[in-house]
Design a protein around this motif. Sequence first.
Motif, PDB file in Angstrom:
ATOM      1  N   SER A 123       0.763  -1.254  -0.115  1.00 29.93           N
ATOM      2  CA  SER A 123      -0.164   0.080  -0.088  1.00 29.93           C
ATOM      3  C   SER A 123       0.739   1.338  -0.068  1.00 29.93           C
ATOM      4  CB  SER A 123      -1.076  -0.006   1.263  1.00 29.93           C
ATOM      5  OG  SER A 123      -1.861  -1.023   1.249  1.00 29.93           O
ATOM      6  N   LEU A 124       0.476   2.294  -0.823  1.00 32.94           N
ATOM      7  CA  LEU A 124       1.151   3.742  -0.886  1.00 32.94           C
ATOM      8  C   LEU A 124       0.166   4.544  -0.984  1.00 32.94           C
ATOM      9  CD1 LEU A 124       3.817   4.938  -1.569  1.00 32.94           C
ATOM     10  CD2 LEU A 124       3.439   4.479  -3.814  1.00 32.94           C
ATOM     11  N   THR A 125       0.572   5.921  -0.349  1.00 31.39           N
ATOM     12  CA  THR A 125      -0.268   7.080  -0.318  1.00 31.39           C
ATOM     13  C   THR A 125       1.052   7.996  -0.892  1.00 31.39           C
ATOM     14  OG1 THR A 125      -1.883   6.568   1.700  1.00 31.39           O
ATOM     15  CG2 THR A 125      -1.606   8.839   0.807  1.00 31.39           C
ATOM     16  N   VAL A 126       0.323   8.720  -2.015  1.00 29.34           N
ATOM     17  CA  VAL A 126       1.224  10.058  -2.524  1.00 29.34           C
ATOM     18  C   VAL A 126       0.120  11.220  -2.352  1.00 29.34           C
ATOM     19  CG1 VAL A 126       2.450  10.841  -4.468  1.00 29.34           C
ATOM     20  CG2 VAL A 126       2.415   8.480  -3.985  1.00 29.34           C
ATOM     21  N   THR A 127       0.617  12.118  -1.717  1.00 26.93           N
ATOM     22  CA  THR A 127      -0.253  13.361  -1.396  1.00 26.93           C
ATOM     23  C   THR A 127      -0.232  14.410  -2.531  1.00 26.93           C
ATOM     24  OG1 THR A 127       1.171  14.506  -0.287  1.00 26.93           O
ATOM     25  CG2 THR A 127      -0.046  13.100   1.173  1.00 26.93           C
ATOM     26  N   GLY A 128       0.748  14.571  -3.141  1.00 25.51           N
ATOM     27  CA  GLY A 128       1.103  15.306  -4.229  1.00 25.51           C
ATOM     28  C   GLY A 128       0.980  14.800  -5.808  1.00 25.51           C
ATOM     29  N   ASP A 129       1.431  15.673  -6.644  1.00 28.47           N
ATOM     30  CA  ASP A 129       1.318  15.079  -8.168  1.00 28.47           C
ATOM     31  C   ASP A 129       2.293  14.130  -8.383  1.00 28.47           C
ATOM     32  OD1 ASP A 129      -0.717  16.975  -8.395  1.00 28.47           O
ATOM     33  OD2 ASP A 129       0.644  18.643  -8.964  1.00 28.47           O
ATOM     34  N   ILE A 130       2.289  13.396  -9.347  1.00 27.55           N
ATOM     35  CA  ILE A 130       3.260  12.627 -10.033  1.00 27.55           C
ATOM     36  C   ILE A 130       3.749  12.728 -11.300  1.00 27.55           C
ATOM     37  CG2 ILE A 130       3.651  10.126 -10.389  1.00 27.55           C
ATOM     38  CD1 ILE A 130       1.876   9.350  -7.915  1.00 27.55           C
ATOM     39  N   GLY A 131       4.719  12.717 -11.719  1.00 27.55           N
ATOM     40  CA  GLY A 131       4.768  12.983 -13.241  1.00 27.55           C
ATOM     41  C   GLY A 131       4.558  14.416 -13.892  1.00 27.55           C
ATOM     42  N   SER A 132       5.245  15.390 -13.332  1.00 23.27           N
ATOM     43  CA  SER A 132       5.431  16.539 -13.746  1.00 23.27           C
ATOM     44  C   SER A 132       6.942  17.170 -13.530  1.00 23.27           C
ATOM     45  CB  SER A 132       4.634  17.907 -12.654  1.00 23.27           C
ATOM     46  OG  SER A 132       4.834  19.000 -13.261  1.00 23.27           O
ATOM     47  N   PRO A 133       7.342  17.935 -14.830  1.00 23.01           N
ATOM     48  CA  PRO A 133       6.683  18.283 -16.080  1.00 23.01           C
ATOM     49  C   PRO A 133       6.259  17.008 -16.957  1.00 23.01           C
ATOM     50  CG  PRO A 133       8.801  19.005 -16.101  1.00 23.01           C
ATOM     51  CD  PRO A 133       8.555  18.220 -14.779  1.00 23.01           C
ATOM     52  N   ASP A 134       7.278  15.909 -16.767  1.00 23.44           N
ATOM     53  CA  ASP A 134       7.130  14.871 -17.821  1.00 23.44           C
ATOM     54  C   ASP A 134       6.576  13.768 -17.159  1.00 23.44           C
ATOM     55  OD1 ASP A 134       8.667  16.509 -19.975  1.00 23.44           O
ATOM     56  OD2 ASP A 134      10.245  16.176 -18.307  1.00 23.44           O
ATOM     57  N   ALA A 135       5.869  12.714 -17.760  1.00 32.23           N
ATOM     58  CA  ALA A 135       5.222  11.689 -17.435  1.00 32.23           C
ATOM     59  C   ALA A 135       6.291  10.373 -16.848  1.00 32.23           C
ATOM     60  CB  ALA A 135       4.480  11.024 -18.483  1.00 32.23           C
ATOM     61  N   PHE A 136       5.993   9.642 -15.715  1.00 28.26           N
ATOM     62  CA  PHE A 136       6.692   8.587 -15.532  1.00 28.26           C
ATOM     63  C   PHE A 136       6.232   7.457 -16.661  1.00 28.26           C
ATOM     64  CE2 PHE A 136       7.715  10.766 -11.622  1.00 28.26           C
ATOM     65  CZ  PHE A 136       8.996   9.921 -11.392  1.00 28.26           C
ATOM     66  N   ASN A 137       7.047   6.586 -16.930  1.00 26.87           N
ATOM     67  CA  ASN A 137       6.842   5.384 -17.728  1.00 26.87           C
ATOM     68  C   ASN A 137       5.946   4.419 -17.195  1.00 26.87           C
ATOM     69  OD1 ASN A 137       7.011   4.149 -20.190  1.00 26.87           O
ATOM     70  ND2 ASN A 137       8.877   3.009 -19.286  1.00 26.87           N
ATOM     71  N   ILE A 138       6.349   3.930 -15.994  1.00 24.69           N
ATOM     72  CA  ILE A 138       5.485   2.851 -15.587  1.00 24.69           C
ATOM     73  C   ILE A 138       5.517   2.818 -14.146  1.00 24.69           C
ATOM     74  CG2 ILE A 138       5.593   0.133 -15.114  1.00 24.69           C
ATOM     75  CD1 ILE A 138       7.363  -0.080 -17.570  1.00 24.69           C
ATOM     76  N   PHE A 139       4.238   2.550 -13.599  1.00 29.87           N
ATOM     77  CA  PHE A 139       3.999   2.366 -12.162  1.00 29.87           C
ATOM     78  C   PHE A 139       3.393   1.062 -11.914  1.00 29.87           C
ATOM     79  CE2 PHE A 139       2.256   2.394  -8.065  1.00 29.87           C
ATOM     80  CZ  PHE A 139       2.442   3.260  -7.301  1.00 29.87           C
ATOM     81  N   ASN A 140       4.247   0.213 -11.004  1.00 32.39           N
ATOM     82  CA  ASN A 140       4.093  -1.320 -10.724  1.00 32.39           C
ATOM     83  C   ASN A 140       3.353  -1.568  -9.391  1.00 32.39           C
ATOM     84  OD1 ASN A 140       4.907  -2.672 -13.269  1.00 32.39           O
ATOM     85  ND2 ASN A 140       6.838  -2.038 -12.671  1.00 32.39           N
ATOM     86  N   VAL A 141       2.145  -2.313  -9.415  1.00 35.16           N
ATOM     87  CA  VAL A 141       1.472  -2.509  -8.315  1.00 35.16           C
ATOM     88  C   VAL A 141       2.154  -3.943  -7.959  1.00 35.16           C
ATOM     89  CG1 VAL A 141      -0.337  -3.276  -6.879  1.00 35.16           C
ATOM     90  CG2 VAL A 141      -0.498  -1.365  -8.670  1.00 35.16           C
ATOM     91  N   LYS A 142       2.812  -4.355  -6.912  1.00 36.12           N
ATOM     92  CA  LYS A 142       3.640  -5.623  -6.704  1.00 36.12           C
ATOM     93  C   LYS A 142       3.026  -6.554  -5.794  1.00 36.12           C
ATOM     94  CE  LYS A 142       7.527  -4.913  -9.158  1.00 36.12           C
ATOM     95  NZ  LYS A 142       7.761  -5.737 -10.228  1.00 36.12           N
TER      96      LYS A 142
END
Length: 401
Positions: A123-142
């Motif tokens: 489990s993971l919580t991210v309070t802010g933005d992800i992928g600025s100014p450029d996108a991330f390639n992959i997010f994996n749920v493991k």
Amino acid sequence: DGVVQLAAGKTITGYVDNITGTDGAGTLTFAGASTVTESIGATNALKLITAAQSGTAAVFGGSVAAQTINLGSGAVSFGGDITGEVNVNNAGSVITIADGAKVTGNINNTTGATNGTINATGSLTVTGDIGSPDAFNIFNVKADNKTISFGGDTNIASFNFNGKTNSVLSFTGVNKTFVGDITAGAHGAGTLDASANSVTINGKIGANGASLLAMTVGGDSATTLTLNGNAYALSTNIDHENSTIVFGTDNITLNSNLVIAGDNYGIINATHDAAIVGNVGTTSGNALQEIRIASGKTLTLSGGEINIQNLSPVDATSSLVITGNTNTDVTIANRVVDGTLTLSGSAVRTINANFGDANSAFSTFNLGGTGTQTFAAGKGAQYFTTLNFVGAAASIGQFDG
């Protein structure tokens, strides 16, 4: 403002802290593959951490707090919470975050292109933005039975459930946007949860043969799920009476059975041409509250039962098409006063609905396909400006008053 440079292959067994009384003092630089076993910046946040440069690995065994955390092309492992602005500045970066961690801040990609991988081991919580100014390639749920919570706007080319059947992607920020595709990794894996807050998905959800387990819209309060890409889920659960699914761009198809938690729950808003493949409510169960169709737009319903309380075309150019080859009932509880209805396919249907009235006829009823369409007994008179037999074999079984 002290500076600590940790040599390649070295480990700090213990804590690195800022005890100046003010956040933003102290710089920690990993010169190569190095490890800090315990927390960093527990009392006050450091100013800067630089790690994983030139393909080297970095291991943070505890929580990390720094105003800025710059990561290079290596693999980085975080064993606890992360507080601060995380910047990925090289294409090969791989970030792995421990189960139960919370990221308080943004995770930025500053490489100039779509790059970087984020692995959530639980489990993971991210309070802010992800992928600025450029996108991330992959997010994996493991891992299975885990929840990923995003509080900001998100730009990830591919969010992968990786076949983790009971894991959930939820949205804790209000009216946020997710840009990218959400993939199941196996048929019936993963849930998109928009029960707490409204969200817009600018990308595809699932795929043919690899549908998500479910999508949920609404819960304790009404929320809106806006779809700007095709979506596949075994079920889409409408769990609040005013929760809404919006088709935000043309030619979107929702491949899912709409499961209505309470009678007259939920709204479908076809602001653009769109289609739903699956049940829209069930004739023996709860009805959808309303289908809205914008002027000049067409909503196509295919392959399932239809049970709605209100059909609300904006005007005569708003069109509902019901097609498919499965015999079924079509139930519309309240009288429909405008719009265009087309029935096609080989299905034999019973129509439990009233169209128009003595003062205002329903605009156009197109009867196509090869199935017999029967208006249920006791529905009374039907009022159409135009009744078109489009298919050569189309027929009406009865108008039974």
